[in-house]
Every structure is written in structure tokens, then in C-alpha cells.
Design a protein around this motif. Structure first.
Motif, mmCIF file in Angstrom:
data_model
loop_
_atom_site.group_PDB
_atom_site.id
_atom_site.type_symbol
_atom_site.label_atom_id
_atom_site.label_comp_id
_atom_site.label_asym_id
_atom_site.label_seq_id
_atom_site.Cartn_x
_atom_site.Cartn_y
_atom_site.Cartn_z
ATOM 1 N N GLN A 53 9.000 -36.033 -13.633
ATOM 2 C CA GLN A 53 8.629 -36.219 -12.234
ATOM 3 C C GLN A 53 8.644 -37.686 -11.795
ATOM 4 N N GLU A 54 8.142 -38.594 -12.614
ATOM 5 C CA GLU A 54 8.094 -40.001 -12.218
ATOM 6 C C GLU A 54 9.468 -40.656 -12.287
ATOM 7 N N ASN A 55 10.239 -40.336 -13.318
ATOM 8 C CA ASN A 55 11.572 -40.924 -13.446
ATOM 9 C C ASN A 55 12.496 -40.484 -12.313
ATOM 10 N N LEU A 56 12.368 -39.243 -11.886
ATOM 11 C CA LEU A 56 13.215 -38.753 -10.789
ATOM 12 C C LEU A 56 12.934 -39.488 -9.494
ATOM 13 N N LYS A 57 11.703 -39.903 -9.285
ATOM 14 C CA LYS A 57 11.365 -40.651 -8.067
ATOM 15 C C LYS A 57 12.082 -41.997 -8.019
ATOM 16 N N VAL A 58 12.451 -42.502 -9.172
ATOM 17 C CA VAL A 58 13.210 -43.754 -9.243
ATOM 18 C C VAL A 58 14.710 -43.484 -9.188
ATOM 19 N N LEU A 59 15.156 -42.473 -9.935
ATOM 20 C CA LEU A 59 16.592 -42.212 -10.059
ATOM 21 C C LEU A 59 17.217 -41.663 -8.779
ATOM 22 N N ILE A 60 16.610 -40.671 -8.164
ATOM 23 C CA ILE A 60 17.247 -39.989 -7.032
ATOM 24 C C ILE A 60 17.623 -40.950 -5.895
ATOM 25 N N LEU A 64 21.419 -41.537 -4.372
ATOM 26 C CA LEU A 64 21.740 -41.373 -2.959
ATOM 27 C C LEU A 64 22.351 -42.639 -2.357
ATOM 28 N N GLU A 65 22.084 -43.782 -2.983
ATOM 29 C CA GLU A 65 22.628 -45.054 -2.500
ATOM 30 C C GLU A 65 24.033 -45.344 -3.023
ATOM 31 N N GLN A 66 24.596 -44.456 -3.841
ATOM 32 C CA GLN A 66 25.918 -44.706 -4.401
ATOM 33 C C GLN A 66 26.980 -44.802 -3.301
ATOM 34 N N ASP A 67 27.809 -45.817 -3.433
ATOM 35 C CA ASP A 67 28.851 -46.079 -2.436
ATOM 36 C C ASP A 67 30.089 -45.247 -2.771
ATOM 37 N N HIS A 68 29.968 -43.954 -2.537
ATOM 38 C CA HIS A 68 31.068 -43.021 -2.802
ATOM 39 C C HIS A 68 31.133 -42.030 -1.643
ATOM 40 N N PRO A 69 32.325 -41.722 -1.148
ATOM 41 C CA PRO A 69 32.431 -40.955 0.100
ATOM 42 C C PRO A 69 32.099 -39.477 0.005
ATOM 43 N N ASN A 70 32.188 -38.889 -1.182
ATOM 44 C CA ASN A 70 32.054 -37.431 -1.256
ATOM 45 C C ASN A 70 31.418 -37.027 -2.583
ATOM 46 N N ASP A 133 21.118 -39.203 -17.298
ATOM 47 C CA ASP A 133 19.804 -38.663 -17.643
ATOM 48 C C ASP A 133 18.764 -39.076 -16.614
ATOM 49 N N ALA A 134 17.679 -38.317 -16.569
ATOM 50 C CA ALA A 134 16.640 -38.552 -15.565
ATOM 51 C C ALA A 134 15.931 -39.884 -15.748
ATOM 52 N N ASP A 135 15.889 -40.400 -16.985
ATOM 53 C CA ASP A 135 15.200 -41.671 -17.217
ATOM 54 C C ASP A 135 16.146 -42.865 -17.156
ATOM 55 N N CYS A 136 17.328 -42.650 -16.562
ATOM 56 C CA CYS A 136 18.318 -43.717 -16.417
ATOM 57 C C CYS A 136 18.429 -44.148 -14.962
ATOM 58 N N THR A 137 19.060 -45.295 -14.741
ATOM 59 C CA THR A 137 19.451 -45.726 -13.404
ATOM 60 C C THR A 137 20.818 -46.388 -13.484
ATOM 61 N N PRO A 138 21.675 -46.182 -12.489
ATOM 62 C CA PRO A 138 22.961 -46.890 -12.460
ATOM 63 C C PRO A 138 22.725 -48.381 -12.272
ATOM 64 N N ASN A 139 23.604 -49.189 -12.863
ATOM 65 C CA ASN A 139 23.451 -50.631 -12.746
ATOM 66 C C ASN A 139 23.949 -51.175 -11.417
ATOM 67 N N SER A 140 24.669 -50.358 -10.654
ATOM 68 C CA SER A 140 25.151 -50.805 -9.347
ATOM 69 C C SER A 140 25.429 -49.602 -8.461
ATOM 70 N N SER A 141 25.638 -49.864 -7.175
ATOM 71 C CA SER A 141 25.978 -48.807 -6.227
ATOM 72 C C SER A 141 27.424 -48.348 -6.388
ATOM 73 N N GLN A 142 28.184 -49.033 -7.245
ATOM 74 C CA GLN A 142 29.589 -48.683 -7.493
ATOM 75 C C GLN A 142 29.760 -47.789 -8.714
ATOM 76 N N TRP A 143 28.660 -47.499 -9.397
ATOM 77 C CA TRP A 143 28.729 -46.730 -10.644
ATOM 78 C C TRP A 143 29.537 -45.447 -10.497
ATOM 79 N N LEU A 144 29.212 -44.646 -9.526
ATOM 80 C CA LEU A 144 29.855 -43.336 -9.376
ATOM 81 C C LEU A 144 31.332 -43.471 -9.037
#
Length: 369
Positions: A53-60, A64-70, A133-144
Motif C-alpha cells: 500500500q505505501e509503495n504504490l502511493k509512490v510508484l503510481i 502516470l508521469e511517464q512521457d509516453h503517448p499511449n 515491481d511495486a517497491d521500484c520507481t523509474p529513474n526518469s519520465s523517459q523510462w517507459l
């Protein structure tokens, strides 16, 4: 100066281990070409969550901020007994890109992450899947975008890198980061040599088409763990697999903070490695033997009075190769701060790995989380 059989044994192990490190230098000095795929392809991001629950509040929000069109986000609640389901629901009603899969355990697949992931993959509307994974975060908005751009007509699997966040003044944290980078150097180099054998689910991408072609996780459904490495070991080959070494495509995870929880995690990982293809088990096992054999030979050489000049000469040659390859590799994965500790961390990890093998022979883990 008399040279006995023990010196040849020591030299043999040193040469073998150095040859492995030269093989592993592929990733350290690799210049990644520009990915050829489209930046506009539709992607499904899949996250399996069990009591997160706590990790998802950080990850989601980061997703959502990923700079990807679709893209869509498939959030799997794997029979959590905390507030994970409600956290997902709250985000889902705010953004239509989020979809939830609520997993209820059954007798056949009780506590099996692969079962939960399979339901998530079936929920995805896109063929291109990216896992974190839920306890991870992308290092940038370009990850995806960077990860998905590697997909082409031929490329079906993309191996990414996921490091661990730094904790100051912690030997465990340094050891975790050392082991993580060493593993990455190995599986990236093998893949670049055309022989992929594993990936990590904290940053991994593959197509749903390839997933169904190999019957998903069915061949190893009953094995605890392996939703990432065993799947790659089965589904990847020299033609359909590539790597992503752009720093903006990396992810970061929260490391274990106590020895007990890390020990349990490593027991699961070693258990899955025993199910790799025989060629991979032999090769990885030989690398481990070359390390152990080298250090044992040094100790025996000193104990039995082997000329110290010979011993020092062999040690220097082995460590020059080790240092050139590993320092470059650790810099590439942004872990330069532990380069000076590499010889010490190598010895500690070897001892722990030996203890883990013995422990797993006595008692195997039975839950993924």
C-alpha cells in the motif's frame, strides 16, 4: 626456482577466472546503438502488488508521469491483507489508464506470483508489456518510452537494469548493491554475446505474443519465484532479445534493511537458478568455481610454502583484470562509490553464497512474499 603442481593449479584458476572477467567486459565497454522501434507503440505497464500500500502511493504517480503517448497501467492486487486494494481503487477512479486485477487465492496456485501475473497479462489490451515491481520507481519520465522503443519486428524481450537505493554507512546495503551490479554485468554480457539467460522483473519487457508462445509460466509454475529469470531463460534467444543500458531506462528499488530479510530473498533467488538450462548452470557454476578455486589455491600456496613472489605475481595479474572490468562496469551502473571495496565485497559474497547453497539444501522457501 622450483615450480610445483600447486602453482599450476593456482595459475589455472587465475587464468580461468580472468577469462570469465574478460568475457564479462562486454557490457562494461558496450556502446548501445539507437533503438530502432517506434516511440508511439501502445504499451501495458504491469505491476504485481502484495501488501504494497505505501509503495504504490509512490510508484503510481511516477508511472502516470511517464512521457509516453499511449499506455495503460495494470495494477494487480495479489490477495493482499493490507490496504493495497483500496489504494489501487483510489487511483483507478482518478485516471482511466489504470486498471485493477484483484486476485483471490485458490488451492491450485496458493500464494503464487506467477498466477497473479498471468491474470494481469490476460487483462492487458496491448501486446507490448513492461514490468516493474511495486517497491521500484523509474529513474526518469523517459523510462517507459526507452524500454518500449527497443521492441521491433524481431525483438520480443528487452532486459532492463534495476539498482537499489543507497543507504549510508551500511555494509549490507553495499553488499546488496555489489551483488546486484555483478548479476547485471553477468546477464547483460551473456545477452550481448547472444546467450541471454535471465532478467529481473523490476525492469523487464516482453510481448504477450512471446509469453503465450512458450505457454507463459506453465513449465515452472510450481517453482517459487522465476517469473522473471526462468521465463527469460526459457523464452529468450540471440535473435529476439536485446538490452537497455540508457541510464534513463533504469529503475531503483528499496533495498532490504536487515540481514534476515535479505537472506530469505537470496534463498528464493538461488532456488530458481537451479532450474536454468544446463548450459547456463554449467557456465555460471564454472565462474563460481574459478573464484573459489583461486582463493583456496592462494591460501594453500601460502600454507605449503609456495614462493611468495609467484603467488603475488598471479594475484596481481588476476586483480588487474578484475579491477579493469569491474570498475568500468560498476561505473556504468552508477555504483562508483563502492569500487574501492570490490575485493572485500567479493570475498564476503562468496562466503554467503556458499552458505546459501547449503541452507537451501536443508530448507527451501515456500512463499514469494
Amino acid at each position: 626456482m622450483e615450480i610445483g603442481a600447486l602453482f599450476y593449479v593456482l595459475a589455472g584458476f587465475a587464468i580461468l577466472n580472468s577469462a570469465f572477467h574478460i568475457f564479462l567486459s562486454k557490457v562494461a565497454y558496450y556502446k548501445e546503438p539507437e533503438a530502432q522501434g517506434s516511440l508511439k507503440k501502445a504499451v501495458s505497464v504491469i505491476v504485481c502488488s502484495k501488501n504494497e500500500q505505501e509503495n504504490l502511493k509512490v510508484l503510481i504517480p511516477k508511472l502516470l508521469e511517464q512521457d509516453h503517448p499511449n499506455f495503460e497501467i495494470i495494477l494487480i492486487n495479489d490477495a493482499s491483507h493490507d490496504d493495497t486494494k483500496n489504494v489501487i481503487e483510489d487511483f483507478r477512479v482518478k485516471d482511466q489508464r489504470i486498471k485493477m486485477v484483484d486476485v483471490v487465492n485458490n488451492e491450485s496456485f496458493w500464494g503464487n506470483k506467477k498466477y497473479a501475473l498471468t491474470l494481469g497479462i490476460k487483462k492487458a489490451v496491448n501486446d507490448h508489456l513492461v514490468f516493474i515491481d511495486a517497491d521500484c520507481t523509474p529513474n526518469s519520465s523517459q523510462w517507459l518510452s526507452i524500454m518500449s522503443k527497443h521492441f521491433t519486428t524481431d525483438i520480443k524481450i528487452v532486459l532492463g537494469y534495476s539498482g537499489y537505493k543507497k543507504v549510508n554507512d551500511s555494509l549490507l546495503n553495499k553488499l546488496i548493491r555489489y551483488e546486484t551490479v555483478l548479476t547485471a554485468i553477468q546477464y547483460f554480457s551473456y545477452a550481448l554475446h547472444g546467450n541471454p539467460y535471465m532478467g529481473v522483473g523490476r525492469n523487464l519487457a516482453y510481448t504477450a505474443t512471446r509469453f503465450y508462445e512458450v505457454n507463459g509460466f506453465m513449465d515452472h509454475m510450481r517453482i517459487l519465484g522465476g517469473d522473471d529469470d526462468l521465463f527469460v531463460n526459457q523464452a529468450a534467444n540471440s535473435e529476439n532479445t536485446t538490452v537497455s543500458l540508457n541510464e534513463d531506462s533504469f529503475t531503483s528499488s528499496q533495498p532490504k534493511t536487515n540481514w534476515s530479510s535479505w537472506w530469505k530473498q537470496k534463498k528464493r533467488h538461488i532456488n530458481t537458478a537451479s532450474h536454468y538450462k544446463k548450459t547456463h548452470k554449467r557456465s555460471l557454476g564454472l565462474f563460481y568455481i574459478s573464484q573459489i578455486g583461486f582463493f583456496i589455491s592462494v591460501i594453500l600456496g601460502l600454507f605449503f610454502g609456495l614462493n611468495w613472489i609467484l603467488i603475488v605475481s598471479v594475484i596481481l595479474v588476476r586483480y588487474v583484470v578484475f579491477w579493469v572490468v569491474m570498475s568500468k562496469g560498476f561505473s556504468r551502473f552508477r555504483e562508483s562509490d563502492i569500487i574501492m571495496l570490490l575485493p572485500v565485497l567479493e570475498l564476503i559474497l562468496l562466503g554467503i553464497q556458499m552458505a546459501l547453497f547449503i541452507s537451501n539444501m536443508v530448507h527451501r522457501p515456500k512463499q514469494w512474499n
